[in-house]
Design a protein around this motif. Structure first.
Motif, PDB file in Angstrom:
ATOM      1  N   ALA A 309      -8.858  45.881 -19.663  1.00 46.09           N
ATOM      2  CA  ALA A 309     -10.189  46.412 -19.395  1.00 46.09           C
ATOM      3  C   ALA A 309     -11.214  45.300 -19.204  1.00 46.09           C
ATOM      4  CB  ALA A 309     -10.619  47.337 -20.530  1.00 46.09           C
ATOM      5  N   ARG A 310     -10.966  44.172 -19.845  1.00 46.41           N
ATOM      6  CA  ARG A 310     -11.873  43.026 -19.700  1.00 46.41           C
ATOM      7  C   ARG A 310     -11.574  42.224 -18.437  1.00 46.41           C
ATOM      8  NH1 ARG A 310     -10.410  40.248 -24.990  1.00 46.41           N
ATOM      9  NH2 ARG A 310     -11.363  38.469 -23.940  1.00 46.41           N
ATOM     10  N   GLY A 311     -10.536  42.620 -17.717  1.00 47.16           N
ATOM     11  CA  GLY A 311     -10.220  41.952 -16.459  1.00 47.16           C
ATOM     12  C   GLY A 311      -9.313  40.751 -16.591  1.00 47.16           C
ATOM     13  N   LEU A 312      -8.686  40.564 -17.761  1.00 45.48           N
ATOM     14  CA  LEU A 312      -7.811  39.404 -17.951  1.00 45.48           C
ATOM     15  C   LEU A 312      -6.524  39.571 -17.145  1.00 45.48           C
ATOM     16  CD1 LEU A 312      -8.094  38.655 -21.785  1.00 45.48           C
ATOM     17  CD2 LEU A 312      -9.377  37.657 -19.898  1.00 45.48           C
ATOM     18  N   SER A 313      -6.044  38.489 -16.620  1.00 48.30           N
ATOM     19  CA  SER A 313      -4.773  38.474 -15.906  1.00 48.30           C
ATOM     20  C   SER A 313      -3.629  38.494 -16.909  1.00 48.30           C
ATOM     21  CB  SER A 313      -4.679  37.220 -15.045  1.00 48.30           C
ATOM     22  OG  SER A 313      -4.636  36.068 -15.889  1.00 48.30           O
ATOM     23  N   THR A 314      -2.402  38.620 -16.401  1.00 51.42           N
ATOM     24  CA  THR A 314      -1.235  38.578 -17.290  1.00 51.42           C
ATOM     25  C   THR A 314      -1.205  37.271 -18.064  1.00 51.42           C
ATOM     26  OG1 THR A 314       0.064  40.016 -15.836  1.00 51.42           O
ATOM     27  CG2 THR A 314       1.284  38.619 -17.371  1.00 51.42           C
ATOM     28  N   THR A 315      -1.503  36.170 -17.370  1.00 55.78           N
ATOM     29  CA  THR A 315      -1.528  34.859 -18.042  1.00 55.78           C
ATOM     30  C   THR A 315      -2.625  34.826 -19.103  1.00 55.78           C
ATOM     31  OG1 THR A 315      -0.711  33.759 -16.054  1.00 55.78           O
ATOM     32  CG2 THR A 315      -1.792  32.385 -17.706  1.00 55.78           C
ATOM     33  N   GLY A 316      -3.797  35.366 -18.768  1.00 49.18           N
ATOM     34  CA  GLY A 316      -4.895  35.378 -19.735  1.00 49.18           C
ATOM     35  C   GLY A 316      -4.563  36.198 -20.966  1.00 49.18           C
ATOM     36  N   ILE A 317      -3.937  37.357 -20.771  1.00 43.05           N
ATOM     37  CA  ILE A 317      -3.532  38.195 -21.903  1.00 43.05           C
ATOM     38  C   ILE A 317      -2.493  37.466 -22.743  1.00 43.05           C
ATOM     39  CG2 ILE A 317      -2.454  40.379 -22.575  1.00 43.05           C
ATOM     40  CD1 ILE A 317      -3.523  41.574 -19.953  1.00 43.05           C
ATOM     41  N   SER A 318      -1.551  36.817 -22.069  1.00 40.27           N
ATOM     42  CA  SER A 318      -0.501  36.063 -22.761  1.00 40.27           C
ATOM     43  C   SER A 318      -1.095  34.999 -23.662  1.00 40.27           C
ATOM     44  CB  SER A 318       0.424  35.426 -21.719  1.00 40.27           C
ATOM     45  OG  SER A 318       1.351  34.560 -22.337  1.00 40.27           O
ATOM     46  N   GLU A 319      -2.091  34.265 -23.153  1.00 36.61           N
ATOM     47  CA  GLU A 319      -2.711  33.196 -23.941  1.00 36.61           C
ATOM     48  C   GLU A 319      -3.537  33.748 -25.097  1.00 36.61           C
ATOM     49  OE1 GLU A 319      -4.909  31.085 -21.011  1.00 36.61           O
ATOM     50  OE2 GLU A 319      -3.147  30.020 -20.206  1.00 36.61           O
ATOM     51  N   GLU A 320      -4.268  34.836 -24.838  1.00 36.66           N
ATOM     52  CA  GLU A 320      -5.135  35.391 -25.884  1.00 36.66           C
ATOM     53  C   GLU A 320      -4.348  36.015 -27.027  1.00 36.66           C
ATOM     54  OE1 GLU A 320      -8.878  38.473 -26.304  1.00 36.66           O
ATOM     55  OE2 GLU A 320      -8.816  36.860 -24.834  1.00 36.66           O
ATOM     56  N   LEU A 321      -3.271  36.726 -26.691  1.00 35.22           N
ATOM     57  CA  LEU A 321      -2.506  37.446 -27.722  1.00 35.22           C
ATOM     58  C   LEU A 321      -1.283  36.667 -28.192  1.00 35.22           C
ATOM     59  CD1 LEU A 321      -2.615  41.102 -26.299  1.00 35.22           C
ATOM     60  CD2 LEU A 321      -4.164  39.985 -27.922  1.00 35.22           C
ATOM     61  N   HIS A 322      -1.089  35.457 -27.647  1.00 33.29           N
ATOM     62  CA  HIS A 322       0.053  34.605 -28.032  1.00 33.29           C
ATOM     63  C   HIS A 322       1.373  35.334 -27.780  1.00 33.29           C
ATOM     64  CE1 HIS A 322      -2.911  31.949 -29.819  1.00 33.29           C
ATOM     65  NE2 HIS A 322      -3.371  32.957 -30.541  1.00 33.29           N
ATOM     66  N   LEU A 323       1.493  35.893 -26.585  1.00 36.08           N
ATOM     67  CA  LEU A 323       2.707  36.572 -26.158  1.00 36.08           C
ATOM     68  C   LEU A 323       3.213  35.902 -24.888  1.00 36.08           C
ATOM     69  CD1 LEU A 323       1.501  40.295 -26.476  1.00 36.08           C
ATOM     70  CD2 LEU A 323       2.942  39.068 -28.115  1.00 36.08           C
ATOM     71  N   SER A 324       4.496  36.072 -24.611  1.00 37.11           N
ATOM     72  CA  SER A 324       5.027  35.541 -23.356  1.00 37.11           C
ATOM     73  C   SER A 324       4.577  36.439 -22.209  1.00 37.11           C
ATOM     74  CB  SER A 324       6.554  35.503 -23.402  1.00 37.11           C
ATOM     75  OG  SER A 324       7.086  36.819 -23.347  1.00 37.11           O
ATOM     76  N   PRO A 325       4.430  35.905 -21.015  1.00 36.92           N
ATOM     77  CA  PRO A 325       4.062  36.737 -19.867  1.00 36.92           C
ATOM     78  C   PRO A 325       5.030  37.908 -19.673  1.00 36.92           C
ATOM     79  CG  PRO A 325       3.833  34.428 -19.302  1.00 36.92           C
ATOM     80  CD  PRO A 325       4.505  34.471 -20.656  1.00 36.92           C
ATOM     81  N   HIS A 326       6.311  37.665 -19.946  1.00 37.00           N
ATOM     82  CA  HIS A 326       7.307  38.733 -19.808  1.00 37.00           C
ATOM     83  C   HIS A 326       7.006  39.874 -20.772  1.00 37.00           C
ATOM     84  CE1 HIS A 326      11.152  40.676 -19.121  1.00 37.00           C
ATOM     85  NE2 HIS A 326      11.355  40.699 -20.429  1.00 37.00           N
ATOM     86  N   THR A 327       6.666  39.524 -22.008  1.00 43.26           N
ATOM     87  CA  THR A 327       6.335  40.553 -23.009  1.00 43.26           C
ATOM     88  C   THR A 327       5.081  41.316 -22.607  1.00 43.26           C
ATOM     89  OG1 THR A 327       7.353  39.257 -24.787  1.00 43.26           O
ATOM     90  CG2 THR A 327       5.783  40.972 -25.444  1.00 43.26           C
ATOM     91  N   VAL A 328       4.098  40.630 -22.084  1.00 43.22           N
ATOM     92  CA  VAL A 328       2.869  41.284 -21.629  1.00 43.22           C
ATOM     93  C   VAL A 328       3.191  42.295 -20.527  1.00 43.22           C
ATOM     94  CG1 VAL A 328       0.668  40.963 -20.435  1.00 43.22           C
ATOM     95  CG2 VAL A 328       1.344  39.393 -22.268  1.00 43.22           C
ATOM     96  N   ARG A 329       4.025  41.875 -19.574  1.00 47.97           N
ATOM     97  CA  ARG A 329       4.394  42.793 -18.486  1.00 47.97           C
ATOM     98  C   ARG A 329       5.135  44.014 -19.019  1.00 47.97           C
ATOM     99  NH1 ARG A 329       4.764  37.860 -15.452  1.00 47.97           N
ATOM    100  NH2 ARG A 329       6.865  37.461 -16.254  1.00 47.97           N
ATOM    101  N   ASP A 330       5.986  43.815 -20.035  1.00 51.38           N
ATOM    102  CA  ASP A 330       6.698  44.946 -20.639  1.00 51.38           C
ATOM    103  C   ASP A 330       5.724  45.916 -21.295  1.00 51.38           C
ATOM    104  OD1 ASP A 330       9.189  44.138 -19.840  1.00 51.38           O
ATOM    105  OD2 ASP A 330       9.754  43.219 -21.754  1.00 51.38           O
TER     106      ASP A 330
END
Length: 368
Positions: A309-330
């Motif tokens: 909702a804040r407009g973060l990309s997959t990479t941005g979400i990954s960095e903020e939540l300390h998750l791998s991009p693959h996990t974010v996509r899942d």
């Protein structure tokens, strides 16, 4: 006990109801065949505060009696309180069993139930994921046997499935409103709980309320039990010195989200005085919380949704939540499936826009 209908069939029939009001009516019709009772009250509750909200269905009970019953719950009763059952390992209890066959130990029984010929009451909290979404009261008159342990367990087994269905109704979108923008409604109740004043906006909001138990006031205004209950709760908080909140979210006849909150003012000598109740459009943040629960998003999925909702990309979400991009996509894939959407824009629209009633064109009003 009758075996006309089983638990799974009852849950299935209730689950097909298109609204909480219809579901309560379905439950009332079907449950009576399995667990006989003479009167009942079915109430939706705000899952955050545990307070009664709309809708409420009363069977064989006068409207004004519902408010009197709730006064006992808030001010004098000590046995089987709904707020205690909501936290109990088993959220269902009968008065007869809880008092060891001595119901006269209950203030509610002495002052309310016995004078109305009630022999026993079975109470249940409908909860899911630790949150209460409904309260049920079943009553049996004198001359009937008390509720049995088998009947109590049957009601207990219904609790979570019915609460989950109640929670799911928050996904229903409101109908377009044809009326103009309404400001905050204000109602004032005296120390005895009687309505003494109401502004025009409050009257308009009350006209939008769904059917349910009401109290007719000296002003000629009918006050729904969930609004009156919020005023009573505010007074109970003031008298106990507690820090709880007298606040509920509710829906109008058109499905518009409203919030009702109350505060008990104090007189010059410090004693609780008039209670002020405000009804207004619910902030979008309040609505979103209920929608998220309705779609059964996990805590992590909610965090990912907020990042989207804040407009973060997959990479941005990954960095903020300390998750791998693959996990974010899942997580995003799982969120899309739960909400039935196929894009991030659609996701944001579903959760943060479509449940909110926009201001009319040309309005200078402020969005909450």
């Amino acid at each position: 006990m009758s075996t006309v209908i089983g638990r799974d069939e009852l849950i299935s029939r209730a689950g097909r109801a298109d609204s909480p009001q219809t579901m309560f009516s379905t439950l009332a019709t079907q449950l009576r065949r399995v667990v006989p009772y003479d009167a009942a009250v079915w109430r939706a509750t705000d899952p955050d505060t545990g307070m009664i909200t709309s809708p409420i269905l009363a069977e064989n009970i006068e409207d004004h009696s519902c408010a009197v019953y709730w006064q006992y719950e808030l001010f004098t009763e000590k046995i089987n309180l709904f707020r205690d059952l909501a936290l109990a390992p088993v959220p269902v209890a009968s008065l007869w069993e809880s008092t060891g066959g001595e119901p006269e130990r209950s203030a509610l029984y002495r002052g309310f139930l016995a004078p109305r010929g009630v022999h026993d009451e079975l109470r249940a909290v409908l909860r899911v994921d630790g949150r209460p979404h409904g309260y049920v009261s079943l009553f049996r008159e004198k001359g009937r046997a008390a509720f049995t342990g088998v009947e109590r367990r049957f009601i207990e087994e219904l609790g979570t499935p019915i609460a989950r269905r109640l929670r799911s109704y928050a996904k229903h979108r409101p109908e377009p409103s044809l009326g103009g923008l309404t400001g905050p409604g204000l109602l004032l109740f005296d120390t005895g709980g009687a309505l003494i004043s109401a502004n025009d906006d409050a009257r308009r909001y009350l006209e939008e309320m769904p059917a349910g138990p009401t109290s007719l006031t000296a002003l000629g205004i009918r006050i729904p039990l969930w609004v009156h209950g919020t005023a009573m709760r505010a007074r109970a908080i003031a008298e106990s010195g507690g820090g709880d909140t007298a606040r509920i979210r509710m829906r109008s006849l058109t499905g518009r989200w409203l919030v009702c909150h109350a505060s008990c003012l104090r007189d010059a000598d410090g004693r609780p005085g008039v209670s002020a109740v405000i009804i207004e459009r619910a902030p979008i943040s309040d609505v979103t919380a209920l929608i998220v629960q309705a779609y059964e998003l996990s805590e992590r999925e909610l965090e990912v949704t907020q990042c989207v909702a804040r407009g973060l990309s997959t990479t941005g979400i990954s960095e903020e939540l300390h998750l791998s991009p693959h996990t974010v996509r899942d997580h995003i894939k799982a969120i899309f499936e739960k909400l039935g959407v196929s894009s991030r824009g659609e996701l944001v629209g579903n959760l943060f826009t479509e449940y909110y009633e926009p201001l009319p064109a040309g309005s200078t009003g402020r969005r909450p």
